[in-house]
Design a protein around this motif. Sequence first.
Motif, PDB file in Angstrom:
ATOM      1  N   PRO A   3      33.218  92.141  20.204  1.00 25.48           N
ATOM      2  CA  PRO A   3      34.433  92.603  20.898  1.00 25.48           C
ATOM      3  C   PRO A   3      35.537  91.554  20.939  1.00 25.48           C
ATOM      4  O   PRO A   3      36.718  91.895  20.879  1.00 25.48           O
ATOM      5  CB  PRO A   3      33.920  92.941  22.300  1.00 25.48           C
ATOM      6  CG  PRO A   3      32.470  93.248  22.109  1.00 25.48           C
ATOM      7  CD  PRO A   3      32.010  92.349  21.007  1.00 25.48           C
ATOM      8  N   TYR A   4      35.148  90.289  21.028  1.00 25.41           N
ATOM      9  CA  TYR A   4      36.150  89.216  21.073  1.00 25.41           C
ATOM     10  C   TYR A   4      36.995  89.199  19.803  1.00 25.41           C
ATOM     11  O   TYR A   4      38.228  89.105  19.849  1.00 25.41           O
ATOM     12  CB  TYR A   4      35.440  87.881  21.271  1.00 25.41           C
ATOM     13  CG  TYR A   4      36.356  86.686  21.314  1.00 25.41           C
ATOM     14  CD1 TYR A   4      37.258  86.513  22.360  1.00 25.41           C
ATOM     15  CD2 TYR A   4      36.319  85.726  20.310  1.00 25.41           C
ATOM     16  CE1 TYR A   4      38.099  85.422  22.400  1.00 25.41           C
ATOM     17  CE2 TYR A   4      37.150  84.622  20.340  1.00 25.41           C
ATOM     18  CZ  TYR A   4      38.037  84.475  21.390  1.00 25.41           C
ATOM     19  OH  TYR A   4      38.880  83.397  21.428  1.00 25.41           O
ATOM     20  N   ARG A  12      45.379 105.453  25.663  1.00 26.32           N
ATOM     21  CA  ARG A  12      45.077 105.235  24.255  1.00 26.32           C
ATOM     22  C   ARG A  12      45.262 106.564  23.520  1.00 26.32           C
ATOM     23  O   ARG A  12      45.318 107.623  24.149  1.00 26.32           O
ATOM     24  CB  ARG A  12      43.635 104.738  24.094  1.00 26.32           C
ATOM     25  CG  ARG A  12      43.381 103.342  24.685  1.00 26.32           C
ATOM     26  CD  ARG A  12      43.789 102.269  23.722  1.00 26.32           C
ATOM     27  NE  ARG A  12      43.770 100.940  24.313  1.00 26.32           N
ATOM     28  CZ  ARG A  12      42.696 100.149  24.379  1.00 26.32           C
ATOM     29  NH1 ARG A  12      41.535 100.579  23.907  1.00 26.32           N
ATOM     30  NH2 ARG A  12      42.793  98.948  24.880  1.00 26.32           N
ATOM     31  N   GLN A  42      39.320  92.191  19.682  1.00 30.31           N
ATOM     32  CA  GLN A  42      40.492  91.981  20.543  1.00 30.31           C
ATOM     33  C   GLN A  42      41.536  91.132  19.833  1.00 30.31           C
ATOM     34  O   GLN A  42      42.739  91.430  19.870  1.00 30.31           O
ATOM     35  CB  GLN A  42      40.060  91.305  21.848  1.00 30.31           C
ATOM     36  CG  GLN A  42      39.249  92.166  22.784  1.00 30.31           C
ATOM     37  CD  GLN A  42      40.113  93.036  23.683  1.00 30.31           C
ATOM     38  OE1 GLN A  42      41.329  93.009  23.593  1.00 30.31           O
ATOM     39  NE2 GLN A  42      39.470  93.790  24.557  1.00 30.31           N
ATOM     40  N   GLU A  81      43.361  80.582  19.986  1.00 33.43           N
ATOM     41  CA  GLU A  81      42.014  80.961  20.416  1.00 33.43           C
ATOM     42  C   GLU A  81      40.978  79.990  19.878  1.00 33.43           C
ATOM     43  O   GLU A  81      40.026  79.628  20.575  1.00 33.43           O
ATOM     44  CB  GLU A  81      41.696  82.384  19.945  1.00 33.43           C
ATOM     45  CG  GLU A  81      42.565  83.460  20.577  1.00 33.43           C
ATOM     46  CD  GLU A  81      42.384  83.523  22.079  1.00 33.43           C
ATOM     47  OE1 GLU A  81      41.254  83.289  22.554  1.00 33.43           O
ATOM     48  OE2 GLU A  81      43.371  83.786  22.783  1.00 33.43           O
ATOM     49  N   PHE A 102      47.683  99.173  23.527  1.00 34.09           N
ATOM     50  CA  PHE A 102      46.595  98.187  23.514  1.00 34.09           C
ATOM     51  C   PHE A 102      46.420  97.537  24.883  1.00 34.09           C
ATOM     52  O   PHE A 102      45.302  97.410  25.390  1.00 34.09           O
ATOM     53  CB  PHE A 102      46.878  97.125  22.449  1.00 34.09           C
ATOM     54  CG  PHE A 102      45.950  95.943  22.505  1.00 34.09           C
ATOM     55  CD1 PHE A 102      44.598  96.091  22.220  1.00 34.09           C
ATOM     56  CD2 PHE A 102      46.428  94.684  22.839  1.00 34.09           C
ATOM     57  CE1 PHE A 102      43.745  95.001  22.271  1.00 34.09           C
ATOM     58  CE2 PHE A 102      45.587  93.601  22.894  1.00 34.09           C
ATOM     59  CZ  PHE A 102      44.234  93.749  22.600  1.00 34.09           C
ATOM     60  N   LEU A 103      47.541  97.143  25.518  1.00 34.55           N
ATOM     61  CA  LEU A 103      47.488  96.481  26.814  1.00 34.55           C
ATOM     62  C   LEU A 103      47.259  97.458  27.965  1.00 34.55           C
ATOM     63  O   LEU A 103      46.915  97.023  29.064  1.00 34.55           O
ATOM     64  CB  LEU A 103      48.780  95.699  27.061  1.00 34.55           C
ATOM     65  CG  LEU A 103      49.098  94.576  26.057  1.00 34.55           C
ATOM     66  CD1 LEU A 103      50.464  93.968  26.372  1.00 34.55           C
ATOM     67  CD2 LEU A 103      48.018  93.499  26.074  1.00 34.55           C
ATOM     68  N   LEU A 114      36.784 100.235  21.501  1.00 33.89           N
ATOM     69  CA  LEU A 114      37.541  99.116  20.947  1.00 33.89           C
ATOM     70  C   LEU A 114      37.490  99.063  19.424  1.00 33.89           C
ATOM     71  O   LEU A 114      38.534  98.846  18.789  1.00 33.89           O
ATOM     72  CB  LEU A 114      37.047  97.798  21.552  1.00 33.89           C
ATOM     73  CG  LEU A 114      37.775  96.534  21.087  1.00 33.89           C
ATOM     74  CD1 LEU A 114      39.270  96.623  21.386  1.00 33.89           C
ATOM     75  CD2 LEU A 114      37.171  95.296  21.749  1.00 33.89           C
ATOM     76  N   ALA A 121      43.194  93.269  17.041  1.00 33.21           N
ATOM     77  CA  ALA A 121      44.142  94.252  17.573  1.00 33.21           C
ATOM     78  C   ALA A 121      45.400  93.569  18.098  1.00 33.21           C
ATOM     79  O   ALA A 121      46.524  94.053  17.887  1.00 33.21           O
ATOM     80  CB  ALA A 121      43.476  95.072  18.680  1.00 33.21           C
ATOM     81  N   LEU A 122      45.234  92.432  18.785  1.00 31.21           N
ATOM     82  CA  LEU A 122      46.396  91.707  19.299  1.00 31.21           C
ATOM     83  C   LEU A 122      47.272  91.190  18.160  1.00 31.21           C
ATOM     84  O   LEU A 122      48.507  91.243  18.234  1.00 31.21           O
ATOM     85  CB  LEU A 122      45.936  90.546  20.185  1.00 31.21           C
ATOM     86  CG  LEU A 122      47.036  89.714  20.844  1.00 31.21           C
ATOM     87  CD1 LEU A 122      47.894  90.578  21.765  1.00 31.21           C
ATOM     88  CD2 LEU A 122      46.433  88.543  21.618  1.00 31.21           C
ATOM     89  N   ALA A 147      40.891  99.250  17.275  1.00 29.17           N
ATOM     90  CA  ALA A 147      41.233  98.164  16.347  1.00 29.17           C
ATOM     91  C   ALA A 147      41.499  98.723  14.954  1.00 29.17           C
ATOM     92  O   ALA A 147      42.417  98.281  14.253  1.00 29.17           O
ATOM     93  CB  ALA A 147      40.111  97.126  16.305  1.00 29.17           C
TER      94      ALA A 147
END
Length: 323
Positions: free
Chosen positions: A27-28, A145, A31, A277, A233-234, A161, A34-35, A165
């Motif tokens: 999931p990380y 979403r 994320q 990150e 997304f947010l 997610l 997608a960001l 994505a």
Amino acid sequence: MDRRSVLAFLILAPAAVLATAWADLPPYLLQILALACTYAVPAIGLNLLLGYGGLVSLGHAAFVGLGGYALGLLTVEAGWSFWAALPLAPLVAGVAGALLGAVTLRLRSHFFMIATLAFGLVLHAVLNNWEGLTRGPVGLPGIPRPEALALFGLEIGFRRLPDFAAFAVGCTALAYGFSALVVRSDFGRMLEAIRQDEILAAAKGVDVARGKIVTFALAAAIAGFGGALKVSFLRVAAPASFEYAEGINLVLIVVLGGAGRLAGPLIGALLFVALPEALRVAAEWRLVFFGLALVILMRAAPDGVAGLIARGWAALRRRRAPA
């Protein structure tokens, strides 16, 4: 675009979407992907202005905000579905871009940059203070979403997610394909002529003012599309997501990836999101190391990472070519 480019895009874009949906990524990482897409789409629009039109807009985040709030107001306040509201996000931003371009494109160099920055500051103040419409600093929470789609007897959802994505990757591919069509068209060649020598282009019969306004509107529309993706997304549209610093970040992404290259915004957005990150292990020194990394990258690749990759590939082909 030539036939080979179109064929490659039609094969690679769906493959990237399917790979994102089916790959068992943590999931990380999903994320981060997608960001990065939420930054890549507006940067693709800005690349039309900056890379191909030679126009530096510091207020591009304002159009991202217009698209995001258009989707938020229609879905949260008016009760529209996501798919019904989505086309209006780029439309609202594109109309605003055309109107702003008609006023500001008469200005030159830094005066144009200041005017676009002022527009971004004004819009952020409006979003932050017009509580009756935008709910002020709190923003519009609860943005949905995309609803599930039924295609060929299959129901495709976007709540999970991995699925969202994949949707973000598809939106980025769509923006990239549209940008490529614009750049490789007669209009794109006209835009390149305007960037190289505006006076000569006008002498050859090119409508310079109209070309710039259309480019501004297209760039703003793509940014509005990216804004709709970002707030979805947010799950919230808030003024803090569209402040003037975000406009500077978009310029940084385009320059870092390679202005005037189609793949530049994609590379720049991925580096812009992934590098901080990766440096989280450095805690409070993270931003310092991030800044140093950007300086080193720009010194090594003044025409962007995409330009560095292109030069390396050309050198490799020369070495492999027979004498």
